[in-house]
Design a protein around this motif. Structure first.
Motif, PDB file in Angstrom:
ATOM      1  N   GLY A 219      -1.498  -5.907  -5.217  1.00  0.00           N
ATOM      2  CA  GLY A 219      -2.518  -6.445  -4.334  1.00  0.00           C
ATOM      3  C   GLY A 219      -2.394  -7.945  -4.146  1.00  0.00           C
ATOM      4  O   GLY A 219      -1.333  -8.528  -4.388  1.00  0.00           O
TER       5      GLY A 219
ATOM      6  N   ALA B 225      -4.340  -4.558  -6.720  1.00  0.00           N
ATOM      7  CA  ALA B 225      -5.298  -4.325  -5.644  1.00  0.00           C
ATOM      8  C   ALA B 225      -6.654  -3.913  -6.213  1.00  0.00           C
ATOM      9  O   ALA B 225      -6.739  -3.185  -7.210  1.00  0.00           O
TER      10      ALA B 225
ATOM     11  N   ALA C 226       0.804  -1.213   0.000  1.00  0.00           N
ATOM     12  CA  ALA C 226       0.000   0.000   0.000  1.00  0.00           C
ATOM     13  C   ALA C 226       0.840   1.268   0.000  1.00  0.00           C
ATOM     14  O   ALA C 226       0.298   2.372  -0.020  1.00  0.00           O
TER      15      ALA C 226
ATOM     16  N   ASP D 118      -9.317  -8.830  -2.920  1.00  0.00           N
ATOM     17  CA  ASP D 118      -7.931  -8.994  -2.458  1.00  0.00           C
ATOM     18  C   ASP D 118      -7.920 -10.040  -1.347  1.00  0.00           C
ATOM     19  O   ASP D 118      -8.083  -9.714  -0.169  1.00  0.00           O
TER      20      ASP D 118
ATOM     21  N   SER E 150      -7.711  -0.314  -7.672  1.00  0.00           N
ATOM     22  CA  SER E 150      -6.512   0.517  -7.791  1.00  0.00           C
ATOM     23  C   SER E 150      -6.120   0.846  -9.228  1.00  0.00           C
ATOM     24  O   SER E 150      -5.266   1.715  -9.450  1.00  0.00           O
TER      25      SER E 150
ATOM     26  N   PRO F  30       2.182 -10.706  -1.717  1.00  0.00           N
ATOM     27  CA  PRO F  30       2.041  -9.468  -2.494  1.00  0.00           C
ATOM     28  C   PRO F  30       3.110  -9.365  -3.570  1.00  0.00           C
ATOM     29  O   PRO F  30       4.295  -9.289  -3.262  1.00  0.00           O
TER      30      PRO F  30
END
Length: 336
Positions: free
Chosen positions: A164, A142, A83, A106, A145, A172
């Motif tokens: 994501g 994600a 993130a 996710d 996103s 990830p």
């Protein structure tokens, strides 16, 4: 008339010599597809599989891939980075967006199972068309996103999404696939046949632009994270950056290493020494029976009755492969 033609031809040749792009197209090149620092906040976890059988071999004939893998996996050092800025996905080359998906949940494959993502293994993703028949595909983004839409034009290095856990993934990372005219191209070995490999391919020509090529030099394993904690260590705590550094009153002092790219026969060893140089704890794992994508090793001890001595505590992690050191990391924690 002949002199006039000769003069015109000479003028044209001189014009081309001052405009190299008109005479010879630039070769296709890729930029780093993440806003990360290779070797520190991101690492290549898996390469393209060059074994047409049920086995798996990367372009160097190594084990840094798995059966049927058609792209390059860029793994973040920790899940928490997804993130943050290092988890920002960038267009590896300029082009036109062909298609996108932005609504997949996710959730790790460990939680939902493979059947839940059947037909949507890429998860949230997008495909970008480039000149000369090239395409790049970006997977496991994600939810919500993706910043671009089909038909839009993007430039190399433009932010397009965020890493994501969507689709068939357990950690990830960004899965990047490169194709040309519909055929998968290994960006680390574009001239290598899909069903072949060779050790010297580790230093062969790639499609990565400099200095990305040097930063992504092939490694037969790496350390994602390493540090000290004040108690028991779990992989979830390491990946979420939830471990706590030990202090003078810590109930325990534990060193940990999260490594990737281990091979059959590898022996991992983690040794912790105190300020006086004496060994406080040691953990030597048994030789691996098969390649392992990742491993978490730790070694430590409880607080002695008279407490922790002040000074530096040093941990040394080594992976021995075929009688030589394949991976090594030394790190310290200083107690006041």
């Amino acid at each position: 008339m002949t002199r006039l033609r000769s003069a015109l031809l000479l003028t044209l040749l001189l014009a081309l010599s001052w405009c190299p792009a008109a005479a010879l197209a630039e070769p296709f090149r890729l930029r780093l597809p993440l806003a990360c620092e290779p070797g520190r906040t991101c690492f290549v976890q898996h390469y393209v599989d060059h074994d047409p059988s049920a086995g798996a071999r990367d372009h160097t004939c190594g084990s840094r891939t798995y059966d049927g893998h058609d792209g390059t996996d860029f793994r973040l050092a920790t899940r928490a980075l997804a993130a943050r800025e290092p988890g920002t996905v960038l267009a590896a080359a300029g082009g036109r967006v062909l298609r996108t998906r932005n609504d997949a949940e996710d959730r790790s494959l460990r939680e939902v199972g493979r059947a839940a993502v059947a037909g949507r293994e890429c998860g949230n993703g997008l495909v970008i068309a480039h000149p000369d028949g090239y395409e790049t595909q970006y997977c496991h983004l994600a939810k919500g996103s993706v910043r671009v839409r089909p038909g839009e034009t993007v430039t190399a290095g433009q932010p397009i999404a965020q890493v994501g856990f969507s689709g068939a993934t357990e950690f990830p990372h960004l899965h990047l696939t490169l194709r040309r005219h519909g055929t998968v191209v290994d960006p680390f070995a574009p001239g290598l046949a899909a069903d072949g490999c060779r050790p010297e391919a580790a230093t062969a020509e790639t499609v990565w632009e400099e200095p990305v090529r040097a930063a992504l030099a092939y490694q037969a394993g790496a350390v994602l994270t390493a540090g000290f904690a004040d108690g028991p260590v779990t992989q979830d705590a390491v990946e979420s950056e939830a471990t706590r550094r030990p202090g003078r009153d810590a109930a325990a002092l534990v060193a940990f290493v999260h490594a990737i790219g281990l091979d059959t026969g590898d022996v991992q060893r983690l040794t912790v020494t105190g300020p006086d140089g004496r060994v406080l704890a040691e953990n030597q794992a048994a030789p691996l029976l098969r390649p392992r994508a990742e491993s978490l090793l730790f070694a430590g001890r409880r607080r002695p009755p008279d407490g922790w001595a002040s000074g530096p505590y040093t941990a040394t992690f080594r992976v021995m492969r075929a009688g030589a050191v394949a991976i090594e990391r030394v790190f310290t924690a200083a107690l006041p």
